[in-house]
Design an enzyme around this catalytic site. Structure first.
Site, short mmCIF file in Angstrom:
data_model
loop_
_atom_site.label_atom_id
_atom_site.label_comp_id
_atom_site.label_asym_id
_atom_site.label_seq_id
_atom_site.Cartn_x
_atom_site.Cartn_y
_atom_site.Cartn_z
N SER A 12 -8.66 -69.09 -22.29
CA SER A 12 -8.28 -67.89 -22.68
C SER A 12 -7.04 -67.57 -23.15
O SER A 12 -6.68 -66.45 -23.71
CB SER A 12 -9.11 -66.67 -22.73
OG SER A 12 -9.08 -66.77 -21.19
N LEU A 14 -3.18 -66.94 -22.61
CA LEU A 14 -2.64 -65.76 -21.26
C LEU A 14 -3.13 -64.72 -22.74
O LEU A 14 -1.61 -63.62 -22.54
CB LEU A 14 -1.10 -66.05 -21.65
CG LEU A 14 0.05 -65.72 -20.68
CD1 LEU A 14 -0.55 -65.50 -19.59
CD2 LEU A 14 1.78 -65.94 -20.32
N HIS A 15 -4.11 -64.19 -22.05
CA HIS A 15 -4.87 -63.09 -22.46
C HIS A 15 -4.69 -61.85 -21.83
O HIS A 15 -3.69 -61.72 -20.35
CB HIS A 15 -5.95 -62.49 -23.12
CG HIS A 15 -6.93 -62.87 -22.43
ND1 HIS A 15 -7.83 -62.34 -21.39
CD2 HIS A 15 -6.75 -64.48 -20.76
CE1 HIS A 15 -8.51 -63.02 -20.64
NE2 HIS A 15 -8.17 -64.18 -20.83
N ALA A 16 -5.25 -60.36 -21.94
CA ALA A 16 -5.46 -59.49 -21.03
C ALA A 16 -5.14 -59.72 -19.46
O ALA A 16 -4.40 -59.49 -18.63
CB ALA A 16 -5.79 -58.10 -21.66
#
Length: 92
Positions: A12, A14-16
């Site tokens: 995914s 560097l998402h939340a």
């Protein structure tokens, strides 16, 4: 100043959630820490800021340069690079 270049490996990017882990780790160090995508190296951002980190839009496969300046710069960069290289513990 100490620098390392690593590639985002988790599916995914560097998402939340990974960004939160990254910031929490960066916050343990006194050094000024910055991160930039290598294709936009001039746009380095504060690695301790969620908004700035998410603004990188660093997806899987993106190459990033982590740099730090201060008394614990080498330890900070090494810890953050290890976190990214480990895929933030995500499967895939």
């Amino acid at each position: 100043m100490y620098k390392m270049t690593v590639t985002i490996k988790n599916p995914s990017g560097l998402h939340a959630r990974p960004a939160s882990t990254f910031i929490k780790t960066a916050g343990k160090y006194k050094s000024k820490i910055q991160i930039a995508r290598t294709d936009h190296i001039e746009n380095a951002v504060n690695a301790k800021s969620m908004v700035m980190l998410l603004s990188l839009s660093a997806a899987r496969g993106a190459s990033v340069c982590i740099s730090a300046e201060g008394e614990d710069e080498q330890e900070a960069v090494t810890a953050l690079a290890t976190l990214i290289e480990g895929g933030f513990g995500e499967k895939g």
